[in-house]
Design a protein around this motif. Structure first.
Motif, short mmCIF file in Angstrom:
data_model
loop_
_atom_site.label_atom_id
_atom_site.label_comp_id
_atom_site.label_asym_id
_atom_site.label_seq_id
_atom_site.Cartn_x
_atom_site.Cartn_y
_atom_site.Cartn_z
N LYS A 87 -12.85 -4.57 -5.38
CA LYS A 87 -11.61 -4.28 -4.64
C LYS A 87 -10.48 -5.19 -5.10
CE LYS A 87 -14.13 -2.72 -0.52
NZ LYS A 87 -14.49 -3.00 0.89
N CYS A 146 -7.43 4.80 -4.85
CA CYS A 146 -7.60 3.78 -3.82
C CYS A 146 -8.71 4.17 -2.84
CB CYS A 146 -6.27 3.58 -3.09
SG CYS A 146 -6.26 2.19 -1.93
N PHE A 201 -11.64 1.88 -1.41
CA PHE A 201 -11.52 1.35 -0.05
C PHE A 201 -11.95 2.33 1.04
CE2 PHE A 201 -8.62 -1.27 -2.51
CZ PHE A 201 -8.85 -2.53 -2.01
N TRP A 222 -6.95 0.76 5.59
CA TRP A 222 -5.65 0.09 5.47
C TRP A 222 -5.80 -1.41 5.64
CZ3 TRP A 222 -2.63 3.83 9.19
CH2 TRP A 222 -2.31 5.02 8.49
N ASP A 229 -8.49 6.63 4.09
CA ASP A 229 -7.49 6.06 5.00
C ASP A 229 -6.95 7.09 5.99
OD1 ASP A 229 -4.77 7.24 3.74
OD2 ASP A 229 -6.15 6.65 2.15
N PHE A 273 -7.55 -2.96 2.62
CA PHE A 273 -6.62 -3.15 1.50
C PHE A 273 -5.73 -4.37 1.74
CE2 PHE A 273 -2.62 -2.65 -0.69
CZ PHE A 273 -2.99 -2.27 -1.97
N TRP A 330 0.86 -1.19 0.00
CA TRP A 330 0.00 0.00 0.00
C TRP A 330 0.89 1.24 0.00
CZ3 TRP A 330 -0.70 4.42 2.76
CH2 TRP A 330 -1.85 5.16 2.52
N THR A 389 -7.67 -7.58 1.38
CA THR A 389 -7.97 -7.81 -0.03
C THR A 389 -6.72 -8.25 -0.78
OG1 THR A 389 -9.71 -6.12 0.08
CG2 THR A 389 -8.96 -6.78 -2.11
N TRP A 390 -5.59 -7.61 -0.48
CA TRP A 390 -4.32 -7.98 -1.09
C TRP A 390 -4.00 -9.45 -0.79
CZ3 TRP A 390 -0.40 -5.45 -3.90
CH2 TRP A 390 0.83 -6.11 -3.96
N VAL A 450 -6.70 -4.24 -6.81
CA VAL A 450 -5.39 -4.80 -6.46
C VAL A 450 -4.76 -5.46 -7.69
CG1 VAL A 450 -4.22 -6.57 -5.09
CG2 VAL A 450 -5.93 -5.08 -4.02
#
Length: 376
Positions: free
Chosen positions: A341, A211, A215, A252, A218, A255, A198, A258-259, A345
């Protein structure tokens, strides 16, 4: 993950194999070629010859001495650490057999992580190359005092992994304590490195606005969000928009979760492809559960192709697991917002692998330089 073949006897090999069970050849992974190679002592007695390319003078990573790594150094290198192990910072006390065994388990997961990162050609800098934000792993054991418990987490490129997580019983206890459907060492590595990327692929590459559109903002206070999550839990309808309950805590974490799932999906589909797996149940009269993985999930640009294969495949995997009386192998629901999402990525990773992220990073460096000149 791929299947590999012994160059000496054509036996099928797995990523973690150290020795071919059929012919007895020692095996080593060549990260620059993403190949597991049978090896033999070099003719001059200096290093090894790799049967994958018949080149001599190759050497193992220094961590091979502890049976914690079977990767080769770069061609021309005769000492030091491989592409994966050079990112290590603190390791456990290797004079303690229990800590040594736990560290080896951590290294298995870490090397699988690096297989993916290297396949995508993602930007990776060590702490030596980037003292402020290089990627580094500290593997820490809990202190003798029960209050000295190590927490797995990420902080500006520094990833801490609790050695206690290598203990299956302790990891299962924590999974139940936290109400998680899934908790693995590899999952920890994939989640925590998501925070690192990220920083690299979103914040430092000018992708914040894009992003945040996916998402959320942040910039909200992380500490307050964490406290709220543990006090109140996730929203009742969290599965409509998030891949996990923990992802609801802060953008955060959304993300990073999801990553991690993106890495789960791609690596699992590659293995399914290596086995030639096909899902085609006769009971499926409308075609929604049919899938065949005939593509490279690491290279394909169209994320819809990945999703179209993944959904039937996970339905089949979960059904087989239930037939064995086990928990679902993939106990998660991918709704359209979650798929969106994952698609974000996917684009980040594909852009980074093709050098587009480096171009953006370079442009931002030039902009900062110009700004510094103007201010000076």
């Amino acid at each position: 993950m791929k299947l590999f073949v012994c160059q000496a006897c054509q036996n099928v090999l797995y990523f973690e194999n150290r020795v071919c069970a059929r012919c007895g050849h020692q095996l080593a992974f060549m990260p620059e070629r993403q190949v597991l190679s049978a090896i033999e002592p070099a003719t001059d007695g200096f290093g090894f010859r790799t049967l994958a390319d018949s080149k001599e003078g190759r050497f193992f990573c220094a961590n091979a001495e502890h049976d914690a790594c079977n990767w080769l150094l770069e061609p021309g290198e005769a000492g030091g650490f491989c592409r994966a192990c050079r990112h290590n910072g603190t390791i456990p006390n290797l004079s303690d057999p229990a800590q040594l065994a736990g560290w080896r388990e951590l290294e298995v997961a870490k090397h699988r992580l690096f297989y993916s990162l290297i396949r995508w050609k993602l930007p990776l800098k060590t702490r030596l190359e980037d003292p402020q934000h290089g990627l580094i792993f500290n593997f820490l054991a809990d202190g003798p005092d029960s209050h000295q418990r190590v927490l797995t987490g990420h902080d500006n490129g520094l990833i801490t992994i609790a050695l206690a997580e290598a203990d299956d019983t302790e990891r299962e206890r924590r999974r139940l304590e936290m109400g998680e459907p899934y908790r693995t060492l590899l999952g920890h590595f994939r989640h925590e490195v998501g925070h690192y990327f990220w920083d690299v692929l979103v914040r430092d590459a000018g992708q914040l606005d894009a992003c945040r559109a996916v998402f959320g903002d942040d910039s909200q206070d992380y500490g307050a969000a964490l406290q709220r999550h543990y006090d109140q839990g996730p929203p009742a309808d969290w599965q409509q928009n998030f891949v996990s309950a923990y992802a609801t805590m802060h953008p955060w974490e959304d993300f990073a979760e999801t990553w991690a799932h993106y890495l789960h999906i791609v690596d699992t589909l590659e293995m399914a492809s290596e086995f030639g797996m096909e899902v085609n149940p006769p009971a499926d009269r409308i075609g929604g559960l049919t899938a065949r993985v005939t593509f490279d999930p690491y290279a394909i640009r169209d994320f819809e192709v990945i999703v179209t294969a993944w959904l039937p495949f996970t339905f089949a995997m979960n059904s087989v697991a239930r037939a064995m009386g086990a928990r679902d192998l993939y106990p998660f629901i991918l709704t359209p917002p979650v798929i969106g999402k994952l698609g974000f990525v996917h684009e980040l990773v594909q852009d980074a692998g093709k050098g587009r992220i480096e171009e953006k990073l370079g442009d931002r460096t030039k902009e900062k330089t110009k700004e510094a000149v103007r201010m000076g």
